[in-house]
Write a protein that holds these residues in place. Structure first.
Motif, PDB file in Angstrom:
ATOM      1  N   PHE A  60     -26.237 -14.860   0.827  1.00  5.51           N
ATOM      2  CA  PHE A  60     -27.063 -13.705   1.189  1.00  5.51           C
ATOM      3  C   PHE A  60     -27.110 -12.668  -0.349  1.00  5.51           C
ATOM      4  O   PHE A  60     -26.171 -12.860  -1.024  1.00  5.51           O
ATOM      5  N   LEU A  61     -28.370 -12.711  -0.464  1.00  8.83           N
ATOM      6  CA  LEU A  61     -28.645 -12.091  -1.984  1.00  8.83           C
ATOM      7  C   LEU A  61     -29.029 -10.741  -1.854  1.00  8.83           C
ATOM      8  O   LEU A  61     -30.100 -10.297  -0.958  1.00  8.83           O
ATOM      9  N   ILE A  62     -28.298  -9.947  -2.416  1.00  5.54           N
ATOM     10  CA  ILE A  62     -28.203  -8.359  -2.328  1.00  5.54           C
ATOM     11  C   ILE A  62     -28.659  -7.608  -3.512  1.00  5.54           C
ATOM     12  O   ILE A  62     -27.984  -7.511  -4.260  1.00  5.54           O
ATOM     13  N   PRO A  63     -29.681  -6.947  -3.476  1.00  4.78           N
ATOM     14  CA  PRO A  63     -30.401  -6.296  -4.557  1.00  4.78           C
ATOM     15  C   PRO A  63     -29.679  -4.637  -4.513  1.00  4.78           C
ATOM     16  O   PRO A  63     -29.817  -4.322  -3.188  1.00  4.78           O
ATOM     17  N   LEU A  64     -28.863  -4.346  -5.163  1.00  2.00           N
ATOM     18  CA  LEU A  64     -28.157  -2.942  -5.235  1.00  2.00           C
ATOM     19  C   LEU A  64     -28.816  -1.924  -6.106  1.00  2.00           C
ATOM     20  O   LEU A  64     -28.910  -2.207  -7.208  1.00  2.00           O
ATOM     21  N   VAL A  65     -29.253  -0.902  -5.305  1.00  2.00           N
ATOM     22  CA  VAL A  65     -29.989   0.331  -6.160  1.00  2.00           C
ATOM     23  C   VAL A  65     -28.915   0.837  -7.396  1.00  2.00           C
ATOM     24  O   VAL A  65     -27.604   1.006  -7.248  1.00  2.00           O
ATOM     25  N   GLY A  66     -29.484   0.828  -8.418  1.00  2.00           N
ATOM     26  CA  GLY A  66     -28.628   1.497  -9.559  1.00  2.00           C
ATOM     27  C   GLY A  66     -28.026   2.900  -9.615  1.00  2.00           C
ATOM     28  O   GLY A  66     -28.675   3.773  -8.795  1.00  2.00           O
ATOM     29  N   GLN A  67     -26.950   3.217 -10.207  1.00  2.00           N
ATOM     30  CA  GLN A  67     -26.454   4.546  -9.994  1.00  2.00           C
ATOM     31  C   GLN A  67     -27.275   5.553 -10.410  1.00  2.00           C
ATOM     32  O   GLN A  67     -27.249   6.774  -9.874  1.00  2.00           O
ATOM     33  N   ASP A  68     -28.119   5.550 -11.538  1.00  2.00           N
ATOM     34  CA  ASP A  68     -29.062   6.499 -11.900  1.00  2.00           C
ATOM     35  C   ASP A  68     -30.123   6.819 -10.984  1.00  2.00           C
ATOM     36  O   ASP A  68     -30.793   7.738 -11.382  1.00  2.00           O
ATOM     37  N   CYS A  96     -21.756 -16.890   1.446  1.00  2.00           N
ATOM     38  CA  CYS A  96     -21.321 -16.461   0.191  1.00  2.00           C
ATOM     39  C   CYS A  96     -22.587 -15.202   0.122  1.00  2.00           C
ATOM     40  O   CYS A  96     -23.636 -15.204   0.515  1.00  2.00           O
ATOM     41  N   ALA A  97     -21.999 -14.235  -0.948  1.00  2.00           N
ATOM     42  CA  ALA A  97     -22.864 -13.168  -0.994  1.00  2.00           C
ATOM     43  C   ALA A  97     -22.998 -12.849  -2.599  1.00  2.00           C
ATOM     44  O   ALA A  97     -22.027 -12.930  -3.399  1.00  2.00           O
ATOM     45  N   VAL A  98     -24.163 -12.371  -3.330  1.00  2.00           N
ATOM     46  CA  VAL A  98     -24.214 -12.084  -4.671  1.00  2.00           C
ATOM     47  C   VAL A  98     -24.951 -10.600  -4.604  1.00  2.00           C
ATOM     48  O   VAL A  98     -26.019 -10.360  -4.073  1.00  2.00           O
ATOM     49  N   ILE A  99     -24.276  -9.745  -5.401  1.00  2.00           N
ATOM     50  CA  ILE A  99     -25.055  -8.407  -5.493  1.00  2.00           C
ATOM     51  C   ILE A  99     -25.567  -8.314  -6.747  1.00  2.00           C
ATOM     52  O   ILE A  99     -24.633  -8.397  -7.901  1.00  2.00           O
ATOM     53  N   ALA A 148     -31.096 -19.271   2.393  1.00  2.00           N
ATOM     54  CA  ALA A 148     -31.155 -18.079   1.509  1.00  2.00           C
ATOM     55  C   ALA A 148     -31.654 -17.053   2.220  1.00  2.00           C
ATOM     56  O   ALA A 148     -32.586 -16.964   2.688  1.00  2.00           O
ATOM     57  N   MET A 149     -30.863 -15.719   2.101  1.00  2.00           N
ATOM     58  CA  MET A 149     -31.422 -14.628   2.897  1.00  2.00           C
ATOM     59  C   MET A 149     -31.456 -13.439   2.019  1.00  2.00           C
ATOM     60  O   MET A 149     -30.265 -13.194   1.533  1.00  2.00           O
ATOM     61  N   SER A 150     -32.413 -12.754   1.862  1.00  2.00           N
ATOM     62  CA  SER A 150     -32.081 -11.379   0.900  1.00  2.00           C
ATOM     63  C   SER A 150     -31.822 -10.431   2.017  1.00  2.00           C
ATOM     64  O   SER A 150     -32.342 -10.580   3.198  1.00  2.00           O
ATOM     65  N   PHE A 151     -30.755  -9.515   1.599  1.00  2.00           N
ATOM     66  CA  PHE A 151     -30.212  -8.734   2.474  1.00  2.00           C
ATOM     67  C   PHE A 151     -30.274  -7.578   2.089  1.00  2.00           C
ATOM     68  O   PHE A 151     -29.598  -7.394   0.700  1.00  2.00           O
ATOM     69  N   ASP A 152     -30.380  -6.340   2.605  1.00  2.00           N
ATOM     70  CA  ASP A 152     -30.355  -5.164   2.039  1.00  2.00           C
ATOM     71  C   ASP A 152     -28.959  -4.408   1.933  1.00  2.00           C
ATOM     72  O   ASP A 152     -28.159  -4.786   3.055  1.00  2.00           O
ATOM     73  N   ALA A 153     -28.552  -3.673   1.081  1.00  2.00           N
ATOM     74  CA  ALA A 153     -27.049  -3.302   0.929  1.00  2.00           C
ATOM     75  C   ALA A 153     -26.623  -2.275   1.814  1.00  2.00           C
ATOM     76  O   ALA A 153     -25.638  -1.795   1.764  1.00  2.00           O
ATOM     77  N   ASP A 154     -27.372  -1.972   2.790  1.00  2.00           N
ATOM     78  CA  ASP A 154     -26.898  -1.131   3.944  1.00  2.00           C
ATOM     79  C   ASP A 154     -27.045  -1.461   5.097  1.00  2.00           C
ATOM     80  O   ASP A 154     -27.226  -0.899   6.312  1.00  2.00           O
ATOM     81  N   ASP A 155     -27.499  -2.877   5.490  1.00  2.00           N
ATOM     82  CA  ASP A 155     -27.923  -3.342   6.717  1.00  2.00           C
ATOM     83  C   ASP A 155     -26.422  -4.136   7.433  1.00  2.00           C
ATOM     84  O   ASP A 155     -25.779  -4.502   6.245  1.00  2.00           O
ATOM     85  N   LEU A 156     -26.320  -4.304   8.341  1.00  2.00           N
ATOM     86  CA  LEU A 156     -25.201  -5.048   9.016  1.00  2.00           C
ATOM     87  C   LEU A 156     -25.594  -6.327   9.952  1.00  2.00           C
ATOM     88  O   LEU A 156     -26.820  -6.396  10.230  1.00  2.00           O
ATOM     89  N   LEU A 157     -24.831  -7.367   9.491  1.00  2.00           N
ATOM     90  CA  LEU A 157     -25.007  -8.599  10.391  1.00  2.00           C
ATOM     91  C   LEU A 157     -24.088  -8.920  11.532  1.00  2.00           C
ATOM     92  O   LEU A 157     -22.829  -8.639  11.478  1.00  2.00           O
ATOM     93  N   ARG A 158     -24.796  -9.292  12.496  1.00  2.00           N
ATOM     94  CA  ARG A 158     -24.039  -9.549  13.741  1.00  2.00           C
ATOM     95  C   ARG A 158     -23.218 -10.589  13.735  1.00  2.00           C
ATOM     96  O   ARG A 158     -23.291 -11.754  13.238  1.00  2.00           O
ATOM     97  N   GLN A 159     -21.859 -10.517  14.307  1.00  2.00           N
ATOM     98  CA  GLN A 159     -20.830 -11.558  14.333  1.00  2.00           C
ATOM     99  C   GLN A 159     -21.397 -12.798  14.944  1.00  2.00           C
ATOM    100  O   GLN A 159     -22.171 -12.645  16.131  1.00  2.00           O
TER     101      GLN A 159
END
Length: 303
Positions: A60-68, A96-99, A148-159
């Motif tokens: 899971f490849l997770i781009p996270l918005v910057g604090q600014d 595995c996940a990379v942020i 490989a799955m791009s994944f947003d930092a506010d979504d949830l994956l089903r069990q």
């Protein structure tokens, strides 16, 4: 780097037909083609004749918005931790996940979760530059094959979703055709899925949310990373087309597998003014059955 524009639908159909009839080499190479289309055509022939290695993990490849770029950084970090909790809850541990972000957020103490620094100072929206960095980082993870799955930092994956991906072992990858959209303000949950006779105006999940496609990768294939990087420079509506052009047709997952949370205050779409129609979508396709809602809560324990 701005988001790459989508190719016109007629052009997509023509290029798919040309690749099937005359082959990817003769169909490709035109300057009018997007970089993603050229990368897909370069991968198509070797991918179709390749003996794919068994998938090792889901990445899971997770781009996270910057604090600014946000008003409430702690709220962003909390949403990220909920997202990561939905991964940690998976009954198959092979993920595995990379942020990727300018600032390292507080992360769970789990060796499967890592942080990739981002130091590109260029102004403007940096989501696609972060995605490019994440896919370029893929060979550094020492995972030769998987999804490989791009994944947003506010979504949830089903069990159970990681287990399904690895056990089914499909060649091209997976598409989230069915999924849930939740309005955080009201708690309402709507079902996104392919339209049918009863719901002819319903939309599939992959047209609403970027956490929608897991592509099979094998790093022994030349051009694999280039294709994945270029594909994710587009909006998610292009993913099924580009995967098909590369010879990696995506198969729907068997159940609604991702939950997309709207109106929590720091949505990426809200910063682009593109959440209103999704809020209306939830109202129109809202799930009211208590038994079904309880099952959703059980399958998404981070809710």
């Amino acid at each position: 780097m701005a988001q790459a524009p989508a190719s016109p639908k007629l052009k997509r159909a023509a290029l798919l037909a040309a690749a099937a009839v005359v082959g990817p080499k003769r169909a490709g190479g035109g300057e009018a083609q997007a970089a993603s289309e050229r990368a897909a055509l370069r991968l198509r022939a070797p991918a179709q004749g390749h003996e794919w290695a068994a998938p090792q993990q889901v990445v899971f490849l997770i781009p996270l918005v910057g604090q600014d770029h946000v008003g409430d950084w702690q709220a962003v970090v909390l949403r990220l931790r909920l997202t990561l909790s939905s991964l940690i809850a998976q009954d198959n541990p092979n993920w595995c996940a990379v942020i990727c972000c300018q600032q390292r957020p507080a992360l769970p103490d789990d060796p499967r979760i890592s942080y990739l620094p981002f130091d590109d100072p260029a102004p403007g929206n940096d989501k696609w530059r972060k995605l490019a960095c994440l896919y370029d980082h893929l060979p550094s993870l020492d995972i030769n094959s998987g999804y490989a799955m791009s994944f947003d930092a506010d979504d949830l994956l089903r069990q159970g979703t990681v287990a399904e991906m690895l056990s089914r072992n499909v060649k091209g990858g997976y598409l989230v055709q069915a999924g849930y959209v939740m309005d955080a303000r009201t708690g309402a949950v709507g079902l996104a899925d392919a339209p049918d006779l009863r719901q002819p105006l319903r939309k599939p999940f992959w047209k609403l949310c970027g956490s929608c496609a897991a592509l099979r990768f094998d790093l022994s294939l030349p051009g694999m990373v280039d294709f994945l990087r270029e594909m994710t420079q587009h909006e998610h509506r292009m993913f099924p087309y580009l995967a098909r052009l590369a010879g990696q047709r995506l198969q729907p997952l068997s159940r609604p597998s991702v939950l997309y949370v709207l109106n929590h205050g720091e949505n990426f779409g809200a910063r682009r003014g593109r959440v209103g129609f999704k809020t209306r979508f939830v109202v129109r396709f809202q799930i009211d059955d208590p038994t079904e809602l309880a099952a959703i809560k059980a399958d998404f324990p981070a809710l």
